[in-house]
Design a protein around this motif. Structure first.
Motif, PDB file in Angstrom:
ATOM      1  N   THR A   1       0.833  -1.197   0.000  1.00 65.31           N
ATOM      2  CA  THR A   1       0.000   0.000   0.000  1.00 65.31           C
ATOM      3  C   THR A   1       0.863   1.240   0.000  1.00 65.31           C
ATOM      4  O   THR A   1       1.973   1.246   0.530  1.00 65.31           O
ATOM      5  CB  THR A   1      -0.923   0.006   1.226  1.00 65.31           C
ATOM      6  OG1 THR A   1      -0.103  -0.041   2.394  1.00 65.31           O
ATOM      7  CG2 THR A   1      -1.874  -1.164   1.196  1.00 65.31           C
ATOM      8  N   LYS A   2       0.312   2.306  -0.567  1.00 67.98           N
ATOM      9  CA  LYS A   2       1.018   3.580  -0.606  1.00 67.98           C
ATOM     10  C   LYS A   2       0.385   4.503   0.420  1.00 67.98           C
ATOM     11  O   LYS A   2      -0.835   4.618   0.492  1.00 67.98           O
ATOM     12  CB  LYS A   2       0.922   4.193  -2.001  1.00 67.98           C
ATOM     13  CG  LYS A   2       1.588   3.357  -3.061  1.00 67.98           C
ATOM     14  CD  LYS A   2       1.437   3.993  -4.415  1.00 67.98           C
ATOM     15  CE  LYS A   2       1.982   3.061  -5.468  1.00 67.98           C
ATOM     16  NZ  LYS A   2       1.755   3.554  -6.797  1.00 67.98           N
ATOM     17  N   VAL A   3       1.206   5.176   1.176  1.00 69.07           N
ATOM     18  CA  VAL A   3       0.725   6.081   2.204  1.00 69.07           C
ATOM     19  C   VAL A   3       1.177   7.477   1.839  1.00 69.07           C
ATOM     20  O   VAL A   3       2.355   7.714   1.578  1.00 69.07           O
ATOM     21  CB  VAL A   3       1.280   5.682   3.589  1.00 69.07           C
ATOM     22  CG1 VAL A   3       0.795   6.645   4.652  1.00 69.07           C
ATOM     23  CG2 VAL A   3       0.889   4.263   3.919  1.00 69.07           C
ATOM     24  N   ALA A   4       0.229   8.429   1.822  1.00 68.39           N
ATOM     25  CA  ALA A   4       0.563   9.815   1.512  1.00 68.39           C
ATOM     26  C   ALA A   4       1.098  10.494   2.756  1.00 68.39           C
ATOM     27  O   ALA A   4       0.661  10.213   3.867  1.00 68.39           O
ATOM     28  CB  ALA A   4      -0.674  10.544   1.009  1.00 68.39           C
TER      29      ALA A   4
ATOM     30  N   GLN B   1      -1.301  15.897   2.846  1.00 68.82           N
ATOM     31  CA  GLN B   1      -1.435  15.862   1.397  1.00 68.82           C
ATOM     32  C   GLN B   1      -2.654  15.040   1.009  1.00 68.82           C
ATOM     33  O   GLN B   1      -3.029  14.101   1.697  1.00 68.82           O
ATOM     34  CB  GLN B   1      -0.186  15.277   0.741  1.00 68.82           C
ATOM     35  CG  GLN B   1       1.001  16.207   0.805  1.00 68.82           C
ATOM     36  CD  GLN B   1       2.151  15.687  -0.030  1.00 68.82           C
ATOM     37  OE1 GLN B   1       2.102  14.580  -0.541  1.00 68.82           O
ATOM     38  NE2 GLN B   1       3.188  16.490  -0.154  1.00 68.82           N
ATOM     39  N   THR B   2      -3.240  15.406  -0.117  1.00 70.97           N
ATOM     40  CA  THR B   2      -4.420  14.727  -0.606  1.00 70.97           C
ATOM     41  C   THR B   2      -4.012  13.681  -1.637  1.00 70.97           C
ATOM     42  O   THR B   2      -3.139  13.930  -2.465  1.00 70.97           O
ATOM     43  CB  THR B   2      -5.381  15.735  -1.273  1.00 70.97           C
ATOM     44  OG1 THR B   2      -5.621  16.793  -0.350  1.00 70.97           O
ATOM     45  CG2 THR B   2      -6.678  15.079  -1.653  1.00 70.97           C
ATOM     46  N   VAL B   3      -4.648  12.540  -1.593  1.00 69.06           N
ATOM     47  CA  VAL B   3      -4.403  11.479  -2.559  1.00 69.06           C
ATOM     48  C   VAL B   3      -5.549  11.474  -3.552  1.00 69.06           C
ATOM     49  O   VAL B   3      -6.715  11.465  -3.156  1.00 69.06           O
ATOM     50  CB  VAL B   3      -4.307  10.106  -1.864  1.00 69.06           C
ATOM     51  CG1 VAL B   3      -4.116   9.007  -2.885  1.00 69.06           C
ATOM     52  CG2 VAL B   3      -3.191  10.103  -0.848  1.00 69.06           C
ATOM     53  N   THR B   4      -5.223  11.506  -4.838  1.00 69.23           N
ATOM     54  CA  THR B   4      -6.266  11.440  -5.858  1.00 69.23           C
ATOM     55  C   THR B   4      -6.186  10.095  -6.551  1.00 69.23           C
ATOM     56  O   THR B   4      -5.104   9.554  -6.757  1.00 69.23           O
ATOM     57  CB  THR B   4      -6.101  12.558  -6.896  1.00 69.23           C
ATOM     58  OG1 THR B   4      -4.813  12.438  -7.497  1.00 69.23           O
ATOM     59  CG2 THR B   4      -6.232  13.929  -6.256  1.00 69.23           C
ATOM     60  N   VAL B   5      -7.324   9.586  -6.885  1.00 70.68           N
ATOM     61  CA  VAL B   5      -7.408   8.307  -7.563  1.00 70.68           C
ATOM     62  C   VAL B   5      -8.043   8.538  -8.925  1.00 70.68           C
ATOM     63  O   VAL B   5      -9.060   9.223  -9.036  1.00 70.68           O
ATOM     64  CB  VAL B   5      -8.243   7.302  -6.745  1.00 70.68           C
ATOM     65  CG1 VAL B   5      -8.362   5.983  -7.479  1.00 70.68           C
ATOM     66  CG2 VAL B   5      -7.648   7.116  -5.375  1.00 70.68           C
TER      67      VAL B   5
END
Length: 97
Positions: free
Chosen positions: A15-18, A22-26
């Protein structure tokens, strides 16, 4: 999408953790367009064919003459370069005898 690299150059797995704050966009999933039926396809082809702007006879003639002139100029240029390289290589090879 390529996997992110760590500072050491290894690829991250799992898994990737921001980072905090910060906002994560999919990306949204790609929706496939429905394929047209065969009659729709041919009607679209005809519609696109009507959009083509064909050159006139005069434009075609002028373009053909210009291409012929450029071919003649290129042939003369390469003949001169080839002749010069031939003379130069014969001169250099004659020095060794």
């Amino acid at each position: 999408m390529a996997k992110a690299k760590t500072p050491g150059g290894r690829r991250m797995t799992g898994t990737k953790v921001a980072p905090a704050g910060q906002t994560v966009t999919v990306d949204a999933p790609v929706v496939k367009k429905p394929r047209p039926t065969i009659p729709q396809f041919f009607s679209q082809v005809r519609a696109e064919g009507r959009k083509i702007v064909w050159p006139s006879r005069k434009e075609t003639w002028i373009t053909s003459v210009m291409v012929f002139i450029m071919v003649v100029i290129a042939a003369i240029f390469f003949a001169i370069v080839d002749g010069g390289l031939t003379v130069a290589s014969k001169f250099i090879l004659a020095l060794g005898q």
